[in-house]
Design an enzyme around this catalytic site. Structure first.
Site, PDB file in Angstrom:
ATOM      1  N   SER A  14       0.818  -1.328   0.161  1.00 29.73           N
ATOM      2  CA  SER A  14       0.025   0.119  -0.057  1.00 29.73           C
ATOM      3  C   SER A  14       0.881   1.184   0.010  1.00 29.73           C
ATOM      4  O   SER A  14       0.334   2.311  -0.707  1.00 29.73           O
ATOM      5  CB  SER A  14      -0.942   0.210   1.237  1.00 29.73           C
ATOM      6  OG  SER A  14      -0.164  -0.078   2.422  1.00 29.73           O
ATOM      7  N   HIS A  33      -5.344  -2.980  -3.079  1.00 31.14           N
ATOM      8  CA  HIS A  33      -4.791  -2.262  -4.081  1.00 31.14           C
ATOM      9  C   HIS A  33      -4.515  -2.788  -5.455  1.00 31.14           C
ATOM     10  O   HIS A  33      -4.045  -2.347  -6.388  1.00 31.14           O
ATOM     11  CB  HIS A  33      -3.300  -1.530  -3.761  1.00 31.14           C
ATOM     12  CG  HIS A  33      -3.362  -0.785  -2.444  1.00 31.14           C
ATOM     13  ND1 HIS A  33      -3.990   0.585  -2.451  1.00 31.14           N
ATOM     14  CD2 HIS A  33      -3.281  -1.062  -1.145  1.00 31.14           C
ATOM     15  CE1 HIS A  33      -4.164   1.072  -1.160  1.00 31.14           C
ATOM     16  NE2 HIS A  33      -3.741  -0.066  -0.431  1.00 31.14           N
ATOM     17  N   LYS A  51     -11.835   0.886  -2.432  1.00 32.73           N
ATOM     18  CA  LYS A  51     -10.690   1.283  -3.430  1.00 32.73           C
ATOM     19  C   LYS A  51     -11.089   1.199  -4.814  1.00 32.73           C
ATOM     20  O   LYS A  51     -11.945   2.224  -4.971  1.00 32.73           O
ATOM     21  CB  LYS A  51      -9.393   0.914  -2.938  1.00 32.73           C
ATOM     22  CG  LYS A  51      -9.022   1.326  -1.574  1.00 32.73           C
ATOM     23  CD  LYS A  51      -7.833   0.669  -0.959  1.00 32.73           C
ATOM     24  CE  LYS A  51      -7.638   1.025   0.401  1.00 32.73           C
ATOM     25  NZ  LYS A  51      -6.940   0.170   1.200  1.00 32.73           N
TER      26      LYS A  51
HETATM   27  C1  LIG Z   1      -7.114   0.105   2.821  1.00 36.19           C
HETATM   28  C2  LIG Z   1      -6.422  -1.368   3.079  1.00 36.19           C
HETATM   29  C3  LIG Z   1      -7.163  -2.295   4.007  1.00 36.19           C
HETATM   30  C4  LIG Z   1      -8.231  -1.959   4.460  1.00 36.19           C
HETATM   31  O1  LIG Z   1      -9.429  -1.877   3.844  1.00 36.19           O
HETATM   32  P1  LIG Z   1     -10.849  -0.825   4.393  1.00 36.19           P
HETATM   33  O2  LIG Z   1     -11.880  -1.595   3.494  1.00 36.19           O
HETATM   34  O3  LIG Z   1     -10.438   0.633   4.071  1.00 36.19           O
HETATM   35  O4  LIG Z   1     -10.911  -1.011   5.706  1.00 36.19           O
HETATM   36  C5  LIG Z   1      -6.558  -3.439   4.020  1.00 36.19           C
HETATM   37  N1  LIG Z   1      -5.411  -3.707   3.467  1.00 36.19           N
HETATM   38  C6  LIG Z   1      -4.807  -2.828   2.732  1.00 36.19           C
HETATM   39  C7  LIG Z   1      -3.478  -3.261   2.115  1.00 36.19           C
HETATM   40  C8  LIG Z   1      -5.093  -1.399   2.545  1.00 36.19           C
HETATM   41  O5  LIG Z   1      -4.519  -0.595   2.010  1.00 36.19           O
END
Ligand SMILES: *Cc1c(COP(=O)(O)O)cnc(C)c1O
Length: 382
Positions: free
Chosen positions: A182, A210, A239
């Site tokens: 991330s 991602h 995302k």
């Molecule tokens: C954003 C993210 C999460 C969490 O997901 P949410 O739905 O925002 O709680 C988990 N793992 C990674 C690698 C992330 O970047």
């Protein structure tokens, strides 16, 4: 109550003195990648809305229709009365996309990992986790009560040595990694990880937050490594899908176990119907518009070419500055030019690697990318 406030204030002073205090900044998204912040219009490179679908008219319309038809909230957890049929419809689509038998939706990606890992491992078991894995993989691993041993980022030899040294003492073992990291934007070598996992009877979990919608022709990081066996593929609706929620794609028995045991599923309210409705619409758009799916990585590569950085492998490009205060200063200088690139500081990234984390989306034009590259270039020479 004095000691409580004194504790909080002393903590804040300490963080402030190290440039590590964080503050919320109210931000409204406008059209495309534009946002309004501090009373200004800015072009944002700090959103994970990789395909621009959170504000796609069709996605908004189906979310609004679902809210009108079924209400703003789910009213109860899935195991009580919150299991709206749209959840199962989305689970089927995600499982098909990921090539797994089944899928389980959670309230968020964070809740997915903190529910999943303790459902599979506990005391007497082993979790091997990439040192740069996302905070919620760490949280799930710690919560499980299993022995947690990190391995250096993407270091296959170090991981193999840990498996040789520690796998024998553990009943079950899980290997946890981001599929796309991330804060670094690089990919985990899921093909090699899957071979190691199989050889040592360890279960491979890849967090694809991602990856979905961006790599592997949109199918995510496991699809980017044909032949890789990744039995646990978790991710988020929040995302590239532009909605909200989390998921775990896995075999039918694993998903059945999650639905009866994962505490973050059992004891937390189900997603409102608008969330799976929006995600279903987003998946349809993704399937119909391959050029939208290709855009974030194309933009990221245009940027890494312009600045002579290592070729982007995802939509995320780290521009490592070093110290936290220097990264903040760069971010402020970009903000003065109307460019929003949030500085990422420890403990989100290791000390001394504070950075600008640049994220590209299908909403950015090639001209936007040129503009950002020109603004960042002098900071790299400094
Ligand atoms: C954003 C993210 C999460 C969490 O997901 P949410 O739905 O925002 O709680 C988990 N793992 C990674 C690698 C992330 O970047």
């Amino acid at each position: 109550m004095d000691s409580l406030d004194q504790f909080a204030k002393a903590k804040l002073v300490g963080l402030e003195s190290r440039s590590l205090r964080r503050r919320l900044t109210p931000t409204r998204s406008l059209e495309g990648a534009w946002v309004e912040r501090d009373g200004r219009r800015m072009l944002s490179f700090s959103s994970n809305d990789y395909l621009g679908l959170s504000h796609h008219p069709k996605v908004i319309q189906v979310a609004a229709d679902a809210a009108l038809a079924y209400g703003a909230g789910a009213g109860a957890s899935r195991l009580v009365t919150g299991d709206h049929p749209l959840l199962a419809a989305l689970e089927a689509k995600l499982a098909a996309l990921k090539g797994t038998e089944a899928c389980c939706l959670f309230g968020s990606g964070y809740l997915a990992n903190t529910g999943l890992i303790p459902s599979l491992v506990g005391e007497g078991d082993l979790v091997l986790i990439d040192a740069l894995a996302h905070a919620c993989l760490w949280a799930g691993a710690k919560l499980s009560g299993a022995r947690v041993i990190p391995f250096p980022h993407n270091d296959l030899e170090a991981l193999e040595q840990r498996l040789i040294d520690h796998r024998g003492q553990a009943r079950h073992a899980l290997i946890a990694t981001d599929g796309v990291f991330s804060m670094d934007g690089d990919l985990a070598p899921l093909d090699c990880l899957s071979i190691l996992a199989t050889a040592h009877d360890a279960w491979l979990l890849a967090d694809d937050a991602h990856g979905l919608g961006v790599v592997g022709e949109g199918r995510g990081s496991a699809a980017a490594f044909p032949g890789a066996q990744v039995p646990l593929q978790m991710g988020t609706l929040s995302k590239a899908l532009g909605s909200y929620g989390g998921y775990v794609c896995a075999s039918q028995p694993v998903v059945d176990l999650l639905k009866t045991r994962a505490r973050t599923l059992i004891y937390s309210t189900a997603l409102p119907a608008s969330a799976p409705a929006a995600a279903l619409a987003a998946l349809e758009i993704m399937a119909a518009e391959p050029e939208r799916v290709a855009a974030p990585v194309e933009r990221a590569r245009q940027f890494t070419r312009a600045l002579n950085l290592p070729r982007a492998m995802s939509a995320i490009v780290p521009v490592v500055i070093g110290e936290a205060d220097a990264a903040l200063a760069c971010s402020r200088a970009l903000a003065d030019q109307g460019l929003l690139v949030v500085a990422i500081r420890p403990p989100t990234v290791p000390a001394g690697t504070a950075r600008l984390r640049v994220a590209f989306t299908a909403d950015h034009t090639p001209a936007d990318v040129d503009r950002l590259a020109a603004a960042i270039a002098p900071m790299l020479q400094a």
